[in-house]
Design a protein around this motif. Sequence first.
Motif, short mmCIF file in Angstrom:
data_model
loop_
_atom_site.label_atom_id
_atom_site.label_comp_id
_atom_site.label_asym_id
_atom_site.label_seq_id
_atom_site.Cartn_x
_atom_site.Cartn_y
_atom_site.Cartn_z
N VAL A 40 0.87 -1.23 -0.04
CA VAL A 40 -0.16 -0.07 0.06
C VAL A 40 0.91 1.28 -0.03
N VAL A 41 0.78 2.15 -1.15
CA VAL A 41 1.43 3.40 -0.92
C VAL A 41 0.38 4.63 -1.06
N THR A 42 0.48 5.49 -0.28
CA THR A 42 -0.62 6.62 -0.39
C THR A 42 -0.04 7.91 0.25
N SER A 43 -0.91 8.74 -0.09
CA SER A 43 -0.69 9.97 0.69
C SER A 43 -2.07 10.66 0.91
N PRO A 44 -2.52 10.55 2.15
CA PRO A 44 -4.02 10.85 2.52
C PRO A 44 -4.19 12.42 2.49
N PRO A 45 -5.30 12.70 2.36
CA PRO A 45 -5.81 14.13 2.26
C PRO A 45 -5.38 14.92 3.70
N TYR A 46 -4.81 15.82 3.81
CA TYR A 46 -4.44 16.79 4.89
C TYR A 46 -5.73 17.25 5.67
N TRP A 47 -5.59 17.52 6.81
CA TRP A 47 -6.81 17.68 7.66
C TRP A 47 -6.98 19.41 7.54
N ASN A 48 -8.30 19.62 7.02
CA ASN A 48 -8.54 21.28 6.80
C ASN A 48 -7.69 21.90 5.89
N LEU A 49 -7.06 21.56 5.09
CA LEU A 49 -6.39 22.31 4.20
C LEU A 49 -6.76 22.54 2.90
N LYS A 50 -7.29 21.54 2.03
CA LYS A 50 -7.70 21.66 0.78
C LYS A 50 -9.04 20.86 0.63
N ASP A 51 -9.91 21.64 -0.21
CA ASP A 51 -11.22 21.29 -0.22
C ASP A 51 -11.30 20.58 -1.77
N GLY A 59 -11.31 14.74 5.63
CA GLY A 59 -10.36 15.91 6.33
C GLY A 59 -10.86 17.24 6.18
N TYR A 60 -11.82 17.54 5.30
CA TYR A 60 -12.15 18.85 5.17
C TYR A 60 -13.46 19.27 5.88
N ASP A 61 -13.30 20.16 6.77
CA ASP A 61 -14.36 20.75 7.54
C ASP A 61 -15.00 19.76 8.23
N GLU A 62 -14.16 18.95 9.01
CA GLU A 62 -14.56 17.99 10.10
C GLU A 62 -13.47 18.16 11.23
N ALA A 63 -13.93 17.80 12.57
CA ALA A 63 -13.00 17.58 13.93
C ALA A 63 -11.66 17.00 13.29
N TYR A 64 -10.67 17.27 14.07
CA TYR A 64 -9.51 16.44 13.85
C TYR A 64 -9.42 14.99 14.13
N LEU A 68 -8.74 11.75 12.01
CA LEU A 68 -7.97 10.61 12.41
C LEU A 68 -8.77 9.13 12.50
N ASP A 69 -10.09 9.15 13.04
CA ASP A 69 -10.84 8.09 12.87
C ASP A 69 -11.17 7.47 11.63
N ARG A 70 -11.40 8.44 10.72
CA ARG A 70 -11.99 8.14 9.27
C ARG A 70 -10.84 7.38 8.79
N LEU A 71 -9.46 7.89 8.87
CA LEU A 71 -8.21 7.48 8.31
C LEU A 71 -7.81 5.94 9.14
N GLN A 72 -8.10 6.03 10.19
CA GLN A 72 -8.01 4.49 10.69
C GLN A 72 -8.93 3.50 10.49
N LYS A 73 -10.04 3.91 9.62
CA LYS A 73 -10.96 3.09 9.17
C LYS A 73 -10.28 2.71 7.79
N VAL A 74 -9.69 3.37 7.12
CA VAL A 74 -9.05 3.12 5.80
C VAL A 74 -7.78 2.09 6.04
N TRP A 75 -7.16 2.45 7.10
CA TRP A 75 -5.93 1.60 7.40
C TRP A 75 -6.35 0.22 7.74
N ASP A 76 -7.58 0.18 8.60
CA ASP A 76 -7.87 -1.19 8.84
C ASP A 76 -8.24 -2.14 7.81
N GLN A 77 -9.05 -1.20 6.77
CA GLN A 77 -9.36 -2.03 5.55
C GLN A 77 -8.12 -2.32 4.69
N CYS A 78 -7.26 -1.54 4.81
CA CYS A 78 -5.99 -1.93 3.99
C CYS A 78 -5.25 -3.12 4.54
N TYR A 79 -5.38 -3.38 5.83
CA TYR A 79 -4.77 -4.48 6.61
C TYR A 79 -5.42 -5.67 6.20
#
Length: 284
Positions: A40-51, A59-64, A68-79
């Motif tokens: 797996v090679v990726t660069s996830p979206p930054y938090w609240n930087l780009k729409d 990452g955009y217009d959501e709490a920090y 992180l929780d949504r990214l963790q769901k992605v990492w779990d599914q990659c696993y």
Amino acid sequence: MSSAFQDITESSNTLSVDNQTVIFDSSENISEYNVEADLVVTSPPYWNLKDYGHENQIGYDEAYEQYLDRLQKVWDQCYKNTSDDAIMVVNIGDRRKEKTFYPIGMDIYNKMRQWELIDNIIWYKPNSLPQPAYYLDRLFDDKYENLLIFAKNEDYNYTFNKIRVEQKYKDQDPRDEKMNEKGRSVGNVLKMRAYRPPTVKNGNYHAAAYPEELIYALIYTFSNEGDTVLDPFLGSGTTLKVARELDRNGYGFEIDNEYRELIENRINEDIRIPDWDDLDILSQ
């Protein structure tokens, strides 16, 4: 795999270019597809930087913490959708918002549930922009991003093709017996200029494209010909472009179907094979 998985070949939300497959769906749905990767090679979206203009973007217009929780769901599914000896490389920088520093890479690691962090490679960006005016005389310029290297097992049993360059002072070094005939190993600081796209979605650029030379080095190192590479945040398609060049099978998830033409063109582009000396900071 189970027949409950969606059949990618019959799905209307996919794009196939040679041995590369793009799935236009959220990376939070990876486990719904019949995909198994070795890397797996990726660069996830930054938090609240780009729409990126999609209502379900991460990452955009959501709490920090939600980010992180949504990214963790992605990492779990990659696993779940990778082989037993898989490696996952996450390219991410830090973020500063309203005078608060957010070490995103560190926080991704602290929340990680299954993947084991085995290394952190530094991507040194010599052409990165200076600090914003407020921080210009208060902080060092931001010249790097993290490449977090996660392994699926703890035995260091994974593909690793070491990148080597010619010994710079081999004629002056008296320690012949200590030299490797294949050359000197490149260190864990890689020097590559960051892309500066002129206009989003014009000229085959994406709002946050990373350099193909960087991805070339990662795919070359952590996979072999015929292996499968997965990018859950495909963007403009750089990962699959490089995977195609290196004879790897590729899967990429992109939530925005508007990038379809850009991605197809990008995957079909010619690629410049990088010179390892160019990315070795000690060769400069």
